[in-house]
Design a protein around this motif. Structure first.
Motif, PDB file in Angstrom:
ATOM      1  N   GLY A 123       0.779  -1.233   0.000  1.00 14.64           N
ATOM      2  CA  GLY A 123       0.000   0.000   0.000  1.00 14.64           C
ATOM      3  C   GLY A 123       0.812   1.284   0.000  1.00 14.64           C
ATOM      4  N   TYR A 124       2.137   1.185  -0.226  1.00  8.07           N
ATOM      5  CA  TYR A 124       2.961   2.395  -0.259  1.00  8.07           C
ATOM      6  C   TYR A 124       2.879   3.095  -1.613  1.00  8.07           C
ATOM      7  CZ  TYR A 124       4.999   1.212   4.232  1.00  8.07           C
ATOM      8  OH  TYR A 124       5.164   0.930   5.574  1.00  8.07           O
ATOM      9  N   LEU A 125       2.599   2.324  -2.651  1.00  9.14           N
ATOM     10  CA  LEU A 125       2.447   2.882  -3.993  1.00  9.14           C
ATOM     11  C   LEU A 125       1.159   2.326  -4.604  1.00  9.14           C
ATOM     12  CD1 LEU A 125       6.126   2.518  -5.302  1.00  9.14           C
ATOM     13  CD2 LEU A 125       4.972   4.633  -4.619  1.00  9.14           C
ATOM     14  N   PRO A 126       0.490   3.103  -5.452  1.00 11.84           N
ATOM     15  CA  PRO A 126      -0.766   2.635  -6.050  1.00 11.84           C
ATOM     16  C   PRO A 126      -0.540   1.563  -7.090  1.00 11.84           C
ATOM     17  CG  PRO A 126      -0.146   4.755  -6.960  1.00 11.84           C
ATOM     18  CD  PRO A 126       0.827   4.475  -5.861  1.00 11.84           C
ATOM     19  N   ARG A 127      -1.529   0.755  -7.331  1.00 11.78           N
ATOM     20  CA  ARG A 127      -1.435  -0.249  -8.388  1.00 11.78           C
ATOM     21  C   ARG A 127      -1.497   0.427  -9.743  1.00 11.78           C
ATOM     22  NH1 ARG A 127      -1.605  -5.302  -6.607  1.00 11.78           N
ATOM     23  NH2 ARG A 127      -2.206  -5.623  -4.437  1.00 11.78           N
TER      24      ARG A 127
END
Length: 499
Positions: free
Chosen positions: A494-498
């Motif tokens: 969840g640190y970077l978006p998909r």
């Protein structure tokens, strides 16, 4: 207790440096430094029980937000950097006001050699001291936390690669390191190419007009042996050796030669020339680190160092690296090229992200340093937490037959942990890439201060491919760099978006 440690350090300096005048670094006590060191001692004990790198991954981003004790702040004068500067300035004050220093023999000569030169990021100061004055330091300046020699640091050797293995030579469109580290896949899968990221390279300088680097050097500064800024501006950029240009190419070089060479080709470079043809000093490097953090570096690359057989916590670079990480800036450093059971400083500092070198087959290079460090006594660590045992390097990366740019618009294959280190700095740049998908709402980009730097280090270390012994060892670290896995884990946690 501090007086005893200071006395031991002074005696060692006097033994090792027979000249009448000795250049020393006087370390103050910035707020939070000893707390960070104490925490590190406890973490080191826990890390010894880690059997797989994945255990080092950070908690999911939502949990990290809930655990935060204060709101996240953007780096800048009102954020963590300002806090670090205030702490460093406060630690310097007792030394700047000390009558002992101002009345020393050299100070009475009324020239700048007798006045302490401040290093605010580290909460330290540098000055040349007469041997007799230095001998009095433990009792005359008990407020100092430590004293270190201001060493001369040699330019890292350019270890030229000889005959290339077929596995290296056949990669004609990109270097083997970019493929091995997963950088090419990260470009294609996530459009992560270092967009909007600033990588600081402290080295011999840079040839800014090299075809692979043209337009990528955002800032340049040159420091002399006493840490004075002597040149500034990209138009003043130059390289005393070619080593710095090679490192910069592995961070952000393009494909002007027909072969992609840089991990993060859209990143911008902040280059501090801290080494000349005859090397440099610890003071130069610390000044360069201070400049890099103040100028908005997202990560710092140190492909340099001096051979060191003795671990130290506190050591010459500890306070500066702790302060940089507190400002959200991880420091990546080469472990050194003197082989097994050796390390180089600052790579052997507990708080540096230290990198060893591997070849195209994933084998550790014979020249790559590494050892288990044992700190048996330290005034900065509680007796209950001693001995402090930790291994270096932290991870390994491609460092043999590395193709990158050199001076006079040329390219060359070189070997060294200096070549491995920018692969890791470049991987961090990929994680911080401001792509269309990550410019807004990316937890990793919103984190500030120590939360940001810790998350980056944890993502890189927790995503390595295990090499060598199970868990960490002093040859491979926890394993080999995998930038693609690090980016994937950042997305999964969840640190970077998909995409």
């Amino acid at each position: 207790m501090k007086t005893r440690q200071l006395r031991q350090q002074v005696e060692r300096i006097l033994d090792d440096y027979p000249q009448r005048t000795v250049s020393v670094i006087l370390q103050g006590d910035p707020a939070g430094l000893q707390e960070a060191i104490a925490r590190a001692a406890r973490e080191a004990l826990q890390l010894r029980a880690v059997t797989q790198a994945a255990d080092l991954l950070p908690p999911p981003a939502p949990e990290r937000r809930l655990l935060a004790e204060r709101p996240r702040e953007a780096r800048g004068e009102s954020g963590p950097l300002a806090e670090v500067r205030r702490a460093g300035t406060a630690a310097l004050q007792p030394m700047q006001e000390a009558a002992f220093l101002n009345n020393s023999r050299l100070a009475r000569r009324s020239d700048e050699r007798g006045r302490p030169r401040p290093l605010p990021l580290a909460g330290a100061a540098v000055m040349e001291m007469d041997r007799d004055d230095l001998a009095q330091l433990p009792t005359a300046l008990p407020g100092a936390l430590a004293v270190f020699p201001n060493r001369r640091i040699a330019v890292p050797p350019r270890l030229k690669a000889k005959q290339l293995p077929p596995e290296v030579a056949r990669r004609s469109t990109h270097t083997w390191g970019l493929e091995s580290c997963g950088a090419l896949a990260a470009w294609g899968g996530f459009d992560a190419r270092g967009q909007g990221v600033r990588v600081a390279v402290l080295d011999t300088g840079v040839e800014a007009e090299h075809p692979d680097l043209r337009g990528k050097v955002a800032r340049f500064a040159e420091f002399d042996a006493k840490g004075r800024l002597v040149k500034e501006g990209v138009d003043q950029a130059w390289d005393a050796d070619g080593h710095g240009t090679h490192v910069c190419g592995t961070v952000a070089g393009g494909n002007a030669s027909g072969r992609w060479i840089g991990m993060a080709p859209e990143a911008r470079l902040l280059v501090a020339k801290v080494l000349g043809r005859n090397g440099g000093t610890d003071e130069q490097i610390l000044k360069g680190l201070e400049w890099a953090v103040a100028n908005g570096a997202d990560v710092v690359n140190l492909s340099l160092g001096g051979l060191s057989f003795e671990p130290g916590v506190l050591d010459t670079y500890t306070a500066a690296i702790v302060s940089a990480r507190a400002a959200g800036v991880p420091v990546v450093a080469a472990i050194g090229n003197d082989g097994a059971q050796t390390t180089g400083s600052p790579g052997n500092d507990f708080f540096a992200l230290a990198v060893g070198a591997t070849d195209v087959h994933g084998r550790v290079a014979a020249f790559s340093g590494g050892r288990t460090q044992v700190v048996e006594s330290s005034d900065a660590i509680e007796l209950a937490d001693l001995p402090l045992v930790y291994a270096k390097p932290d991870l390994s990366a491609p460092g043999v037959h590395i193709y990158s740019c050199m001076g006079k618009g040329k390219w060359e294959h070189l070997n060294g942990t200096s070549m491995a280190t920018p692969h890791v700095a470049g991987a961090i740049a990929l994680l911080l890439s401001r792509t269309g998908a990550t410019r807004k709402g990316a937890a990793l980009l919103e984190l500030g201060g120590i939360e940001r730097s810790e998350a980056l280090v944890q993502l890189v270390l927790g995503s390595v491919r295990d090499l060598g012994e199970n868990g960490q060892d002093h040859r491979y670290g926890y394993g080999g760099l995998d930038a693609l896995a690090a980016y994937g884990n950042a997305v999964g946690l969840g640190y970077l978006p998909r995409p």
